[in-house]
Design a protein around this motif. Sequence first.
Motif, PDB file in Angstrom:
ATOM      1  N   ASP A 477      59.102  -3.401 -15.290  1.00  0.00           N
ATOM      2  CA  ASP A 477      58.373  -4.427 -15.911  1.00  0.00           C
ATOM      3  C   ASP A 477      58.327  -3.936 -17.509  1.00  0.00           C
ATOM      4  OD1 ASP A 477      57.483  -6.413 -13.958  1.00  0.00           O
ATOM      5  OD2 ASP A 477      56.212  -4.689 -13.222  1.00  0.00           O
ATOM      6  N   ASP A 478      58.429  -5.152 -18.211  1.00  0.00           N
ATOM      7  CA  ASP A 478      58.537  -4.780 -19.646  1.00  0.00           C
ATOM      8  C   ASP A 478      57.469  -3.711 -20.124  1.00  0.00           C
ATOM      9  OD1 ASP A 478      60.601  -6.339 -20.054  1.00  0.00           O
ATOM     10  OD2 ASP A 478      59.378  -8.089 -21.118  1.00  0.00           O
ATOM     11  N   ARG A 479      57.780  -2.989 -21.228  1.00  0.00           N
ATOM     12  CA  ARG A 479      56.956  -1.727 -21.613  1.00  0.00           C
ATOM     13  C   ARG A 479      57.352  -1.654 -23.299  1.00  0.00           C
ATOM     14  NH1 ARG A 479      59.719   1.733 -17.540  1.00  0.00           N
ATOM     15  NH2 ARG A 479      61.460   2.915 -18.738  1.00  0.00           N
ATOM     16  N   TYR A 480      56.531  -0.795 -23.617  1.00  0.00           N
ATOM     17  CA  TYR A 480      56.933  -0.354 -25.068  1.00  0.00           C
ATOM     18  C   TYR A 480      58.115   0.207 -25.048  1.00  0.00           C
ATOM     19  CZ  TYR A 480      56.234   1.665 -29.746  1.00  0.00           C
ATOM     20  OH  TYR A 480      56.451   2.151 -31.065  1.00  0.00           O
ATOM     21  N   PHE A 481      59.375  -0.479 -25.556  1.00  0.00           N
ATOM     22  CA  PHE A 481      60.802   0.089 -25.316  1.00  0.00           C
ATOM     23  C   PHE A 481      61.099   1.009 -26.405  1.00  0.00           C
ATOM     24  CE2 PHE A 481      64.837  -0.073 -24.113  1.00  0.00           C
ATOM     25  CZ  PHE A 481      64.985  -1.165 -23.180  1.00  0.00           C
ATOM     26  N   HIS A 482      60.551   1.294 -27.491  1.00  0.00           N
ATOM     27  CA  HIS A 482      61.194   2.116 -28.529  1.00  0.00           C
ATOM     28  C   HIS A 482      61.051   3.725 -28.037  1.00  0.00           C
ATOM     29  CE1 HIS A 482      61.849   3.798 -32.322  1.00  0.00           C
ATOM     30  NE2 HIS A 482      60.910   4.642 -32.170  1.00  0.00           N
ATOM     31  N   PRO A 483      60.167   4.096 -27.250  1.00  0.00           N
ATOM     32  CA  PRO A 483      60.321   5.690 -26.994  1.00  0.00           C
ATOM     33  C   PRO A 483      61.283   5.650 -25.861  1.00  0.00           C
ATOM     34  CG  PRO A 483      57.771   4.499 -26.802  1.00  0.00           C
ATOM     35  CD  PRO A 483      58.399   3.541 -26.942  1.00  0.00           C
ATOM     36  N   ASP A 484      61.678   4.712 -25.258  1.00  0.00           N
ATOM     37  CA  ASP A 484      62.820   4.924 -24.329  1.00  0.00           C
ATOM     38  C   ASP A 484      64.056   5.355 -24.978  1.00  0.00           C
ATOM     39  OD1 ASP A 484      60.969   4.014 -22.437  1.00  0.00           O
ATOM     40  OD2 ASP A 484      61.940   2.741 -21.559  1.00  0.00           O
ATOM     41  N   MET A 485      64.179   4.464 -26.013  1.00  0.00           N
ATOM     42  CA  MET A 485      65.513   4.559 -27.076  1.00  0.00           C
ATOM     43  C   MET A 485      65.276   5.812 -27.747  1.00  0.00           C
ATOM     44  SD  MET A 485      65.312   0.525 -28.256  1.00  0.00           S
ATOM     45  CE  MET A 485      66.336   0.829 -29.664  1.00  0.00           C
ATOM     46  N   ALA A 486      64.313   6.342 -28.237  1.00  0.00           N
ATOM     47  CA  ALA A 486      64.192   7.544 -28.775  1.00  0.00           C
ATOM     48  C   ALA A 486      64.609   8.621 -27.966  1.00  0.00           C
ATOM     49  CB  ALA A 486      62.769   7.738 -29.385  1.00  0.00           C
ATOM     50  N   ALA A 487      64.062   8.479 -26.794  1.00  0.00           N
ATOM     51  CA  ALA A 487      64.371   9.813 -25.511  1.00  0.00           C
ATOM     52  C   ALA A 487      65.761   9.859 -25.605  1.00  0.00           C
ATOM     53  CB  ALA A 487      63.647   9.413 -24.529  1.00  0.00           C
ATOM     54  N   ALA A 488      66.550   8.622 -25.330  1.00  0.00           N
ATOM     55  CA  ALA A 488      67.863   8.519 -24.886  1.00  0.00           C
ATOM     56  C   ALA A 488      68.525   9.250 -26.129  1.00  0.00           C
ATOM     57  CB  ALA A 488      68.343   7.110 -24.767  1.00  0.00           C
ATOM     58  N   ASN A 489      68.254   8.832 -27.267  1.00  0.00           N
ATOM     59  CA  ASN A 489      68.791   9.256 -28.557  1.00  0.00           C
ATOM     60  C   ASN A 489      68.850  10.825 -28.676  1.00  0.00           C
ATOM     61  OD1 ASN A 489      69.651   6.597 -29.009  1.00  0.00           O
ATOM     62  ND2 ASN A 489      68.164   6.413 -30.889  1.00  0.00           N
ATOM     63  N   ALA A 490      67.469  11.208 -28.408  1.00  0.00           N
ATOM     64  CA  ALA A 490      67.300  12.548 -28.517  1.00  0.00           C
ATOM     65  C   ALA A 490      67.960  13.536 -27.389  1.00  0.00           C
ATOM     66  CB  ALA A 490      65.864  13.072 -28.300  1.00  0.00           C
ATOM     67  N   LEU A 491      68.392  13.007 -26.483  1.00  0.00           N
ATOM     68  CA  LEU A 491      69.487  13.467 -25.411  1.00  0.00           C
ATOM     69  C   LEU A 491      70.869  13.708 -25.890  1.00  0.00           C
ATOM     70  CD1 LEU A 491      67.874  12.010 -22.043  1.00  0.00           C
ATOM     71  CD2 LEU A 491      67.785  14.323 -22.787  1.00  0.00           C
ATOM     72  N   ILE A 492      71.239  12.601 -26.432  1.00  0.00           N
ATOM     73  CA  ILE A 492      72.412  12.407 -26.940  1.00  0.00           C
ATOM     74  C   ILE A 492      72.478  13.675 -27.966  1.00  0.00           C
ATOM     75  CG2 ILE A 492      74.093  11.092 -28.169  1.00  0.00           C
ATOM     76  CD1 ILE A 492      72.899   8.602 -26.628  1.00  0.00           C
ATOM     77  N   ARG A 493      71.861  13.782 -29.110  1.00  0.00           N
ATOM     78  CA  ARG A 493      71.822  14.457 -30.171  1.00  0.00           C
ATOM     79  C   ARG A 493      71.729  15.923 -29.625  1.00  0.00           C
ATOM     80  NH1 ARG A 493      67.478  11.355 -32.319  1.00  0.00           N
ATOM     81  NH2 ARG A 493      68.152   9.497 -33.624  1.00  0.00           N
ATOM     82  N   ALA A 494      71.116  16.132 -28.682  1.00  0.00           N
ATOM     83  CA  ALA A 494      71.016  17.691 -28.359  1.00  0.00           C
ATOM     84  C   ALA A 494      72.125  17.993 -27.367  1.00  0.00           C
ATOM     85  CB  ALA A 494      69.697  17.766 -27.507  1.00  0.00           C
ATOM     86  N   GLY A 495      73.185  16.912 -27.085  1.00  0.00           N
ATOM     87  CA  GLY A 495      74.194  17.233 -26.077  1.00  0.00           C
ATOM     88  C   GLY A 495      73.772  17.328 -24.885  1.00  0.00           C
ATOM     89  N   GLU A 496      72.611  16.910 -24.525  1.00  0.00           N
ATOM     90  CA  GLU A 496      72.175  16.697 -22.950  1.00  0.00           C
ATOM     91  C   GLU A 496      73.294  16.045 -21.946  1.00  0.00           C
ATOM     92  OE1 GLU A 496      69.945  18.977 -21.385  1.00  0.00           O
ATOM     93  OE2 GLU A 496      70.115  19.734 -23.283  1.00  0.00           O
TER      94      GLU A 496
END
Length: 510
Positions: A477-496
């Motif tokens: 269900d809909d939730r505060y979406f921004h933290p999901d995006m921030a977490a995905a971006n952090a994984l990408i930046r870290a090369g995870e």
Amino acid sequence: MTSITLEPGRIPLDAWRAIYRGAGVALDASVRPAIARSAEAVASIVAKGEPIYGINTGFGKLASIQIGLHELETLQRNIVLSHAAGVGEPMPVPVARLMMALKLASLARGASGVKLETIDMLLAFLDKGITPVVPAQGSVGASGDLAPLAHMTTVMIGVGEAFVDGVRIPAAKALAQAGLKPLTLGAKEGLALLNGTQFSTANALAGLFETERLFQTALVTGALSTDAARGSDAPFDRRIHDLRGHAGQREVGAVLLTLMAGSAIRQSHLTGDDRVQDPYCLRCQPQVMGACLDLLRQAAATLTIEANGVSDNPLVFADDGEVISGGNFHAEPVAFAADMIAMAICEIGSLSERRITLLTDPALSRLPAFLTPKPGLNSGFMIPQVTAAALVSENKQSAFPASVDSIPTSANQEDHVSMAAHGARRLIRMAENLTGVIGIELLAAAQGCDFHKPLASSAPLEAVRDRLRREVPTLEDDRYFHPDMAAANALIRAGEIIKAADHALPGLEG
């Protein structure tokens, strides 16, 4: 962190990448005699008193004015202070460190006439974590990156500011804390430090390295999106790409094929899907991403040459006893390379955004609208797709070629310039936008695959989903979406994401 020993003129791309990522810097001791001979040649010219540009004359339009022997140190100090006229936010510390390493490598070729003490000061800055505060705007990429390099040099003479351990302090204090004394610049040294393409090249290399990681991540998310859309891997068949012949296209096709190998979702396409062809954002990934790879490699080759070259002026040929004025400071090759990187960033993001749109559109994906189990009550990925579109559009607007622009400077003495500095400086911002787009695709593709349960994707793609799901649960269900995006971006930046795929992905070195 490892330390990189610079062998000027023979420094590979992976060494510059390591320095950008934080590696220490040392200098091959074998180059020191050539540096000393170059400085001795300048001293000999000074003793003769003959007017030589950059040594005992004014600069630019003022080159016809000869400067007396007793004023040469003042001349070099004045050029540093007067040229420190940059504006804007300071360049990021990793990029500034890379710039100093590039300047060190250039001066250490022994064609610039600087003293060993000046070389050792740059080495000490890199070793002791003294990073000059360098305003990022003010260079037009010809006659060298004068303003930014002047700000670097002011700290060496005890003026300006520096970052030490993340704290911005006066240059004199930074030197004192490190047990260093301000330099007194000799003949030609100020000009040698200011003249060159190191600011533009450092920014272009930083943009290149960030784009390399994003390119590799986008191959993974592209494969995951293809599975989420129950797309075909037939367009990745090696025979198709061998017939065309482009190296990047062949490599990308092969990688996508192996990333999807063994996917039960893909297998279901063969037995229960009446679609004959996929949209281009899935089907033409080898052609588009392969072209981007070829372009990035061409830019990497240009920047590797530039990073190993000497780009100040005039140049000292100690063995011949000559000083020759030329134009190696003109950063046109860097400007072209930066424009190529910008184009690749745009196309990687454009293709990724199209895949996001495909996944959120039920008419194309045959998945629930906006990837939510309860469309209407929930908006799901509706607005993240809008955000991706906004980021892609912003990158398009930033990608107009900088190299086609020029504006005369220095009373028309410098009548054609490259604009490499801001052409390169935009790349990190564009890469950050691209990170946001790929992050949204990662979330959307993983969500799309969730609707195919109990069918699983391939082993590499399932590992990527598992890594994401440790940080971001499935969107029910809909939730505060921004933290999901921030977490995905952090994984990408870290090369995870690349690490989770545990797959050989094409890079800049081929």
